[in-house]
Design a protein around this motif. Structure first.
Motif, PDB file in Angstrom:
ATOM      1  N   ASP A   1     -10.728  14.999   7.138  1.00  0.00           N
ATOM      2  CA  ASP A   1     -11.459  14.770   5.887  1.00  0.00           C
ATOM      3  C   ASP A   1     -10.912  15.655   4.771  1.00  0.00           C
ATOM      4  O   ASP A   1     -10.795  15.224   3.615  1.00  0.00           O
ATOM      5  CB  ASP A   1     -12.945  15.067   6.081  1.00  0.00           C
ATOM      6  CG  ASP A   1     -13.689  13.964   6.798  1.00  0.00           C
ATOM      7  OD1 ASP A   1     -13.130  12.854   6.936  1.00  0.00           O
ATOM      8  OD2 ASP A   1     -14.826  14.209   7.238  1.00  0.00           O
TER       9      ASP A   1
ATOM     10  N   THR B   1      -6.086  12.630  -2.189  1.00  0.00           N
ATOM     11  CA  THR B   1      -6.668  11.620  -3.076  1.00  0.00           C
ATOM     12  C   THR B   1      -7.166  12.210  -4.390  1.00  0.00           C
ATOM     13  O   THR B   1      -7.843  11.527  -5.165  1.00  0.00           O
ATOM     14  CB  THR B   1      -7.827  10.881  -2.370  1.00  0.00           C
ATOM     15  OG1 THR B   1      -8.796  11.832  -1.894  1.00  0.00           O
ATOM     16  CG2 THR B   1      -7.308  10.049  -1.200  1.00  0.00           C
TER      17      THR B   1
ATOM     18  N   GLU C   1      -8.588   5.339   3.635  1.00  0.00           N
ATOM     19  CA  GLU C   1      -8.377   5.535   2.195  1.00  0.00           C
ATOM     20  C   GLU C   1      -7.394   4.519   1.619  1.00  0.00           C
ATOM     21  O   GLU C   1      -7.068   4.577   0.434  1.00  0.00           O
ATOM     22  CB  GLU C   1      -7.865   6.956   1.930  1.00  0.00           C
ATOM     23  CG  GLU C   1      -8.877   8.057   2.197  1.00  0.00           C
ATOM     24  CD  GLU C   1     -10.009   8.077   1.180  1.00  0.00           C
ATOM     25  OE1 GLU C   1      -9.860   7.469   0.095  1.00  0.00           O
ATOM     26  OE2 GLU C   1     -11.047   8.707   1.479  1.00  0.00           O
ATOM     27  N   GLY C   2      -6.899   3.611   2.454  1.00  0.00           N
ATOM     28  CA  GLY C   2      -6.039   2.547   1.958  1.00  0.00           C
ATOM     29  C   GLY C   2      -4.556   2.731   2.195  1.00  0.00           C
ATOM     30  O   GLY C   2      -3.750   1.890   1.776  1.00  0.00           O
TER      31      GLY C   2
ATOM     32  N   ALA D   1      -7.539  14.285   3.642  1.00  0.00           N
ATOM     33  CA  ALA D   1      -7.729  13.073   2.840  1.00  0.00           C
ATOM     34  C   ALA D   1      -8.233  13.413   1.444  1.00  0.00           C
ATOM     35  O   ALA D   1      -7.807  12.808   0.449  1.00  0.00           O
ATOM     36  CB  ALA D   1      -8.705  12.125   3.539  1.00  0.00           C
ATOM     37  N   TRP D   2      -9.141  14.377   1.359  1.00  0.00           N
ATOM     38  CA  TRP D   2      -9.638  14.794   0.038  1.00  0.00           C
ATOM     39  C   TRP D   2      -8.497  15.334  -0.819  1.00  0.00           C
ATOM     40  O   TRP D   2      -8.362  14.975  -1.997  1.00  0.00           O
ATOM     41  CB  TRP D   2     -10.727  15.850   0.204  1.00  0.00           C
ATOM     42  CG  TRP D   2     -11.226  16.369  -1.116  1.00  0.00           C
ATOM     43  CD1 TRP D   2     -12.125  15.783  -1.947  1.00  0.00           C
ATOM     44  CD2 TRP D   2     -10.820  17.578  -1.760  1.00  0.00           C
ATOM     45  NE1 TRP D   2     -12.308  16.555  -3.076  1.00  0.00           N
ATOM     46  CE2 TRP D   2     -11.514  17.654  -2.984  1.00  0.00           C
ATOM     47  CE3 TRP D   2      -9.918  18.608  -1.425  1.00  0.00           C
ATOM     48  CZ2 TRP D   2     -11.358  18.723  -3.871  1.00  0.00           C
ATOM     49  CZ3 TRP D   2      -9.762  19.667  -2.305  1.00  0.00           C
ATOM     50  CH2 TRP D   2     -10.468  19.726  -3.511  1.00  0.00           C
TER      51      TRP D   2
ATOM     52  N   ARG E   1       0.829  -1.200   0.000  1.00  0.00           N
ATOM     53  CA  ARG E   1       0.000   0.000   0.000  1.00  0.00           C
ATOM     54  C   ARG E   1       0.868   1.257   0.000  1.00  0.00           C
ATOM     55  O   ARG E   1       2.030   1.234   0.387  1.00  0.00           O
ATOM     56  CB  ARG E   1      -0.899   0.004   1.230  1.00  0.00           C
ATOM     57  CG  ARG E   1      -1.998  -1.034   1.191  1.00  0.00           C
ATOM     58  CD  ARG E   1      -2.862  -0.943   2.434  1.00  0.00           C
ATOM     59  NE  ARG E   1      -2.139  -1.368   3.623  1.00  0.00           N
ATOM     60  CZ  ARG E   1      -2.543  -1.139   4.868  1.00  0.00           C
ATOM     61  NH1 ARG E   1      -3.650  -0.440   5.081  1.00  0.00           N
ATOM     62  NH2 ARG E   1      -1.857  -1.578   5.899  1.00  0.00           N
TER      63      ARG E   1
ATOM     64  N   ARG F   1      -8.200   8.534   9.051  1.00  0.00           N
ATOM     65  CA  ARG F   1      -8.849   8.837   7.753  1.00  0.00           C
ATOM     66  C   ARG F   1      -8.014   8.334   6.594  1.00  0.00           C
ATOM     67  O   ARG F   1      -8.555   7.797   5.615  1.00  0.00           O
ATOM     68  CB  ARG F   1      -9.055  10.343   7.664  1.00  0.00           C
ATOM     69  CG  ARG F   1      -9.918  10.782   6.511  1.00  0.00           C
ATOM     70  CD  ARG F   1     -11.366  10.325   6.673  1.00  0.00           C
ATOM     71  NE  ARG F   1     -12.161  10.789   5.544  1.00  0.00           N
ATOM     72  CZ  ARG F   1     -12.141  10.239   4.331  1.00  0.00           C
ATOM     73  NH1 ARG F   1     -11.399   9.181   4.091  1.00  0.00           N
ATOM     74  NH2 ARG F   1     -12.888  10.725   3.359  1.00  0.00           N
ATOM     75  N   LEU F   2      -6.685   8.490   6.665  1.00  0.00           N
ATOM     76  CA  LEU F   2      -5.827   8.012   5.573  1.00  0.00           C
ATOM     77  C   LEU F   2      -5.801   6.491   5.531  1.00  0.00           C
ATOM     78  O   LEU F   2      -5.733   5.892   4.452  1.00  0.00           O
ATOM     79  CB  LEU F   2      -4.419   8.581   5.718  1.00  0.00           C
ATOM     80  CG  LEU F   2      -4.301  10.089   5.517  1.00  0.00           C
ATOM     81  CD1 LEU F   2      -2.839  10.531   5.631  1.00  0.00           C
ATOM     82  CD2 LEU F   2      -4.878  10.532   4.172  1.00  0.00           C
TER      83      LEU F   2
ATOM     84  N   THR G   1      -6.325  12.251  11.281  1.00  0.00           N
ATOM     85  CA  THR G   1      -5.789  12.114   9.931  1.00  0.00           C
ATOM     86  C   THR G   1      -5.250  10.714   9.694  1.00  0.00           C
ATOM     87  O   THR G   1      -5.436  10.127   8.620  1.00  0.00           O
ATOM     88  CB  THR G   1      -4.686  13.160   9.688  1.00  0.00           C
ATOM     89  OG1 THR G   1      -5.263  14.473   9.819  1.00  0.00           O
ATOM     90  CG2 THR G   1      -4.076  13.014   8.306  1.00  0.00           C
TER      91      THR G   1
END
Length: 249
Positions: free
Chosen positions: A216, A223, A32-33, A219-220, A9, A28-29, A25
């Motif tokens: 959030d 990504t 997201e993988g 993360a946005w 990953r 949240r990350l 964070t």
């Protein structure tokens, strides 16, 4: 999974990850993988978050060069660096400034960001799609009475980050600055030396941002497609207009 092992990953490093925005964070990350490497002085807290998300917790004090070196030696591969460690101390006017507090704020906010970014920049570029996120503050954009030590540090941290955007232009690495307004975390409690009443008064009469709101947003940003660079995001509670002006019910 250890940070010393190769992982399939993408890897994200989050500093100041023991609580607040850093811990949120990391969670949240991971969602997201990302495999998240969490660093903070309170490594026991990081370990609890790491166990929850399948990440890696390592001790880190960004104000200490030896600690930064030891941490970064354990991270052979990295795609995202979130420079979140920092904070404020005191609220004295310039005429009464506590120089030790100023040094500590400069070390954590500015020199910490410099040390972490220098140490990992080659690995971020080598990843082919690196990303540096620096969490500054609206205090990087404005000043206020009693806040010179913190606003000076945050302005400098912002300048460092924005300079990197130009210096690395054309290389496979992106740079995003996150500038939050009022976020209810341990921030004010630390600033006021553990005075809970004084810290809670900061947020009375309005609904502040949460650590998850900022996470959030981070993360946005990381990504987005690799050709999209989100240069800077300013986020505040709806009731906050500026660093000195807010609506309170």
């Amino acid at each position: 999974m250890s940070a010393d092992q190769q992982v399939s990953r993408r890897v994200a490093v989050v500093t100041g990850a023991s609580a607040g925005i850093g811990a949120a964070t990391a969670r949240r990350l991971a969602a997201e993988g990302f495999h998240v490497v969490l660093g903070a002085r309170r490594v026991d807290r990081c370990r609890r978050v790491a166990e929850e998300i399948g990440g890696t917790a390592l001790p880190l004090d960004v104000a200490e060069p030896a600690s930064v070196r030891a941490f970064c030696e354990r991270v052979p591969e990295v795609h995202v660096l979130v420079n979140n460690a920092g904070g404020a101390l005191g609220l004295e006017p310039v005429a009464e400034a506590d120089e030790e507090n100023w040094r500590r704020m400069w070390e954590s906010n500015v020199m910490g960001t410099l040390r972490m970014t220098k140490a990992l920049l080659d690995r971020l570029v080598a990843s082919g799609d690196g990303h540096v996120v620096t969490v500054t503050s609206i205090a990087a954009l404005e000043v206020y009475d009693g806040g010179a030590g913190y606003t000076a540090a945050k302005h400098a941290q912002s300048a460092l980050h924005r300079t990197l955007r130009g210096e690395l232009l054309g290389r496979p690495v992106r740079f995003t600055e996150i500038c939050p307004g009022m976020v209810e975390t341990e921030f004010s409690l630390v600033r006021f030396g553990g005075d809970e009443d004084r810290a809670s008064a900061v947020y009375q009469g309005l609904t502040p941002l949460t650590a998850e709101d900022v996470a959030d947003t981070i993360a946005w940003a990381v990504t987005r497609p690799s050709h999209v660079n989100i240069d800077q995001i300013v986020l505040k509670p709806r009731d906050q207009h500026s660093v000195t002006r807010a609506h309170r019910s």
